[in-house]
Design a protein around this motif. Sequence first.
Motif, short mmCIF file in Angstrom:
data_model
loop_
_atom_site.label_atom_id
_atom_site.label_comp_id
_atom_site.label_asym_id
_atom_site.label_seq_id
_atom_site.Cartn_x
_atom_site.Cartn_y
_atom_site.Cartn_z
N LYS A 192 1.82 -11.93 9.38
CA LYS A 192 2.88 -11.65 9.71
C LYS A 192 2.68 -11.44 11.30
CE LYS A 192 6.07 -9.63 6.52
NZ LYS A 192 7.12 -8.36 5.63
N GLY A 193 3.63 -11.81 11.77
CA GLY A 193 2.73 -11.95 13.42
C GLY A 193 3.10 -10.75 13.72
N ARG A 194 2.79 -10.31 14.86
CA ARG A 194 2.48 -8.97 16.14
C ARG A 194 4.46 -8.34 16.05
NH1 ARG A 194 -1.56 -7.66 19.48
NH2 ARG A 194 -3.01 -7.47 17.10
N GLU A 195 4.62 -7.13 16.48
CA GLU A 195 6.34 -6.65 15.67
C GLU A 195 6.21 -5.17 17.31
OE1 GLU A 195 9.65 -4.67 13.09
OE2 GLU A 195 7.52 -4.85 12.47
N PHE A 196 7.16 -5.57 17.92
CA PHE A 196 7.09 -4.89 18.61
C PHE A 196 7.53 -3.12 18.21
CE2 PHE A 196 8.53 -1.75 22.42
CZ PHE A 196 9.43 -1.43 21.98
N PHE A 201 2.57 -2.30 19.22
CA PHE A 201 3.33 -2.80 17.92
C PHE A 201 2.21 -2.59 16.79
CE2 PHE A 201 4.76 -6.17 21.25
CZ PHE A 201 4.70 -5.05 22.15
N ARG A 202 2.98 -3.32 15.78
CA ARG A 202 2.32 -3.20 14.89
C ARG A 202 2.49 -5.17 13.70
NH1 ARG A 202 7.04 -0.13 11.03
NH2 ARG A 202 8.75 -1.89 11.15
N GLN A 203 0.73 -5.45 13.40
CA GLN A 203 1.46 -6.36 12.55
C GLN A 203 0.81 -6.37 10.95
OE1 GLN A 203 -1.62 -9.34 14.48
NE2 GLN A 203 -0.72 -10.56 13.43
N ALA A 204 2.02 -6.74 10.15
CA ALA A 204 1.12 -6.47 8.69
C ALA A 204 0.46 -8.24 8.20
CB ALA A 204 2.83 -6.20 7.71
N PRO A 205 0.00 -8.19 7.48
CA PRO A 205 -0.33 -9.31 6.78
C PRO A 205 0.32 -10.33 6.53
CG PRO A 205 -0.83 -7.44 5.29
CD PRO A 205 -0.01 -6.97 5.85
N ASN A 224 7.79 9.20 11.32
CA ASN A 224 8.38 10.34 9.84
C ASN A 224 9.37 9.70 8.66
OD1 ASN A 224 7.61 11.94 10.92
ND2 ASN A 224 10.02 12.72 12.33
N SER A 225 9.26 10.02 7.86
CA SER A 225 9.73 9.50 6.81
C SER A 225 9.58 8.12 6.62
CB SER A 225 11.23 9.29 7.69
OG SER A 225 11.77 10.42 7.49
N LEU A 226 8.31 7.49 6.25
CA LEU A 226 7.91 6.29 6.46
C LEU A 226 8.30 5.44 4.81
CD1 LEU A 226 4.09 7.40 7.54
CD2 LEU A 226 5.52 5.52 8.51
N LYS A 227 7.79 4.01 5.70
CA LYS A 227 8.17 3.50 4.48
C LYS A 227 7.75 2.86 4.04
CE LYS A 227 12.92 3.62 6.03
NZ LYS A 227 14.37 2.09 6.23
N PRO A 228 7.31 2.21 2.45
CA PRO A 228 6.37 0.31 2.26
C PRO A 228 6.17 -0.69 3.10
CG PRO A 228 7.14 0.94 0.15
CD PRO A 228 8.08 2.21 1.31
N GLU A 229 7.46 -0.36 3.53
CA GLU A 229 7.49 -1.38 4.51
C GLU A 229 7.38 -1.17 5.88
OE1 GLU A 229 9.49 -0.72 2.76
OE2 GLU A 229 11.85 -0.39 3.85
N ASP A 230 7.01 0.15 6.27
CA ASP A 230 6.25 -0.05 7.32
C ASP A 230 4.20 -0.12 7.51
OD1 ASP A 230 8.33 3.01 8.04
OD2 ASP A 230 8.08 1.71 8.63
N THR A 231 3.81 -0.19 6.15
CA THR A 231 2.63 -0.68 6.18
C THR A 231 2.18 -1.62 7.11
OG1 THR A 231 2.02 -0.18 3.91
CG2 THR A 231 0.47 -0.96 4.62
N ALA A 232 0.99 -1.86 7.99
CA ALA A 232 0.47 -2.65 8.76
C ALA A 232 -0.33 -2.26 9.58
CB ALA A 232 1.68 -3.35 10.45
#
Length: 124
Positions: A43-47, A37-41, A84-92
């Motif tokens: 934001k909720g925890r995302e699968f 899972f990931r959680q950005a500032p 791979n191909s990471l994007k700024p929106e993957d920050t978490a």
Amino acid sequence: QVPLVESGGGLVQAGGSLRLSCAASGRAFSNYNMAWFRQAPEKGREFVAAVKSNGDSTYYADSVKGRFTISRNNAKNTVYLQMNSLKPEDTAVYVCAAIIQGWGATLPSEYDYWGRGTQVTVSS
């Protein structure tokens, strides 16, 4: 209890790659389906992705499909997330989780054990 410890996070430029690891303790690791899972500032925890206990099935969130790969090595009690191909929106903060029973779960409340997470920051 299944202690889970993540590693491999860091700072990477957009388009780059990272490989996260989640190490588990105990003999029961091979019995659990595992997920990231990931959680950005603010934001909720995302699968993000899940892998079956024997490693032969996986599924992904649409936002990472084709870019991320989840895998596991039961001999090493470890699950991986190749990004791979990471994007700024993957920050978490990326967190691994284990579920005792059930396949296809994407809600945090369905999972039984959690790590503390590792920070991934993607710069533009």
